[in-house]
Design an enzyme around this catalytic site. Structure first.
Site, short mmCIF file in Angstrom:
data_model
loop_
_atom_site.label_atom_id
_atom_site.label_comp_id
_atom_site.label_asym_id
_atom_site.label_seq_id
_atom_site.Cartn_x
_atom_site.Cartn_y
_atom_site.Cartn_z
N HIS A 159 44.85 43.80 40.84
CA HIS A 159 44.59 45.14 40.31
C HIS A 159 44.73 46.24 41.35
CE1 HIS A 159 43.37 43.64 36.43
NE2 HIS A 159 42.45 42.86 36.96
N ARG A 208 43.78 38.33 46.78
CA ARG A 208 43.84 37.89 45.38
C ARG A 208 45.26 38.06 44.88
NH1 ARG A 208 39.97 39.89 40.42
NH2 ARG A 208 40.73 41.98 40.95
N GLU A 244 36.55 33.56 34.36
CA GLU A 244 36.25 34.85 33.74
C GLU A 244 36.60 34.87 32.25
OE1 GLU A 244 38.32 37.89 36.06
OE2 GLU A 244 40.07 36.62 36.33
N ASP A 263 35.78 40.83 33.27
CA ASP A 263 36.57 40.08 32.28
C ASP A 263 35.68 39.11 31.51
OD1 ASP A 263 39.31 40.93 32.23
OD2 ASP A 263 39.44 40.27 34.31
C1 3PY Z 1 36.30 40.88 36.98
O1 3PY Z 1 35.13 41.31 37.04
O2 3PY Z 1 36.87 40.59 35.93
C2 3PY Z 1 37.05 40.74 38.20
O3 3PY Z 1 38.14 40.24 38.19
C3 3PY Z 1 36.40 41.25 39.46
O4 3PY Z 1 37.28 41.33 40.50
MG MG Z 2 38.93 39.93 36.30
#
Ligand code: 3PY
Ligand code: MG
Length: 225
Positions: free
Chosen positions: A16, A41, A120, A146
């Protein structure tokens, strides 16, 4: 700049954040030069990039949206040299930055190059123990935002939701039980402190953009009285 603040590590976010591979590879030695681990990442599914980041000297790689066993297996394969995985040889910057000779780097890299699989989604929670069983996965990194979208069935983003907290605690316990490393993202310093108290040994605190906006707002508020 951030590596020279009191952080223990710096994460470069290619999912991101506004950094592509070349900029990330340039930043890694700057973080290492400040005596801190450089974590990166990768974008979703770009597992080959994990190997390239390790070749550039990254200490750890976080892979987002690991939702199937195959995702976990492929990520782990790109993180580790044989016989554990299938990482290909070519760690040109990493060998120099590690201070090791090529033979020692090869012998030790699997141990000090940490792979974090992100949990996530509901799918990932459902196969957590199997993700943890992958030899190339050293830890689990939870994405609370997420996860909140997934747990609410697309109802909204609320990383502070109680259901997210329950899932976080579950991931923490299962990851510890597997002898692996639990990690998590916190969008405020207070939330990071709470995660540290829960027992997370690695917590990413805020983002460059959040820190920049907070600094800008504080300066403007002071300037305008
Ligand atoms: C999330 O909170 O979804 C993330 O990927 C944090 O980096
Ligand atoms: Mg995320």
């Amino acid at each position: 700049l951030l590596a020279r603040e009191d952080f223990d590590a710096v994460t470069l976010d290619m999912q991101h954040g506004a950094v592509a591979l070349a900029a990330t590879l340039r930043a890694i030695p700057l973080v290492l030069g400040a005596g801190k681990p450089a974590i990166a990442r990768i974008p979703v599914g770009e597992f080959a990039t994990a190997s390239r980041l390790l070749d550039g000297g990254a200490s750890a790689v976080i892979a987002p949206m690991i939702n199937t066993i195959e995702d976990a297996r492929r990520f782990g394969a790109f993180m580790k040299y044989p016989p554990v995985g299938e990482r290909s040889w070519g760690p040109h910057a990493a060998v120099v930055l590690s201070g090791l000779g090529p033979a020692d780097y090869f012998a030790r890299a699997n141990g000090f190059s940490l792979g974090f699989a992100m949990v996530e989604t509901r799918e990932a929670l459902g196969i957590l123990d199997r993700i943890l069983a992958e030899p190339g996965v050293d830890g689990i990194f939870v994405g609370p935002s997420d996860l909140s979208i997934a747990l609410s069935g697309g109802g909204g983003v609320d990383p502070m939701d109680a259901e997210v907290d329950r899932a976080l605690d579950h991931v923490l316990q299962r990851t510890r039980a597997a002898g692996k490393l639990p990690a998590v993202f916190a969008h405020t310093g207070e939330r990071a402190a709470a995660f540290a108290r829960m027992g997370f040994p690695l917590v990413a605190v805020e983002t460059d953009t959040l820190l920049l906006r907070a600094g800008a707002r504080a300066a403007l508020a002071a300037a305008r009285g």
